[in-house]
Scaffold this motif. Structure first.
Motif, short mmCIF file in Angstrom:
data_model
loop_
_atom_site.label_atom_id
_atom_site.label_comp_id
_atom_site.label_asym_id
_atom_site.label_seq_id
_atom_site.Cartn_x
_atom_site.Cartn_y
_atom_site.Cartn_z
N GLU A 70 1.07 -0.96 0.26
CA GLU A 70 0.04 0.13 0.30
C GLU A 70 0.87 1.01 -0.12
N ALA A 71 0.48 2.11 -0.56
CA ALA A 71 0.94 3.57 -0.41
C ALA A 71 1.10 3.41 0.70
N GLY A 72 2.52 4.07 1.20
CA GLY A 72 2.63 5.04 2.89
C GLY A 72 4.55 5.68 3.18
N THR A 78 10.92 1.23 -0.15
CA THR A 78 11.27 0.34 -0.33
C THR A 78 11.32 0.52 -2.04
N ALA A 79 10.20 1.63 -2.42
CA ALA A 79 10.76 1.83 -3.97
C ALA A 79 12.18 2.20 -3.86
N ARG A 80 12.98 2.84 -2.88
CA ARG A 80 14.24 3.59 -3.36
C ARG A 80 15.54 3.01 -2.89
N THR A 81 15.00 2.17 -1.95
CA THR A 81 16.63 0.92 -1.72
C THR A 81 15.99 -0.22 -2.42
#
Length: 115
Positions: A70-72, A78-81
């Motif tokens: 979920e967006a948060g 997670t999207a950046r690492t």
């Protein structure tokens, strides 16, 4: 071998900093990796270089897995690492190649360094 090193660095920088980075673009790194493994690049033959190249191959060889989130905050982190493991692998390879490039850097004379 200096030309292959320069070509490998240019190829790697093009893959790393392309505006659209897809994981299959990292297959282009097979060429620099094969040069490194076969000994055709003027890289230091030490443990650090082997770890950098090996880490690069492992990071760029991981499969793409998408975790439903979920967006948060967790999804943002997670999207950046975790998603940038391939980029990390490219940076590891770039570090190894730059170590080889440092062999060709002109060394300053000690007497003219302080002027």
């Amino acid at each position: 071998s200096a030309d292959m090193l320069a070509f490998s660095i240019v190829l790697l920088v093009a893959v790393l900093f392309s505006p659209i980075s897809w994981t299959h673009n990292y297959l282009l790194l097979l060429l620099p990796w094969s040069f490194c493994i076969s000994g055709n690049l003027p890289l230091p033959n030490d443990r650090t270089t082997k770890v950098l190249i090996g880490g690069s191959i492992v990071c760029c060889s991981l499969p793409v897995i998408t975790f439903p989130m979920e967006a948060g905050v967790l999804a943002s982190v997670t999207a950046r690492t975790l998603v940038s493991v391939w980029f990390l692998g490219g940076l590891l390879c770039l570090a190894a190649l730059c170590r080889g490039l440092s062999r060709y850097a002109p060394h300053q004379d000690q007497s003219s360094a302080g002027r």
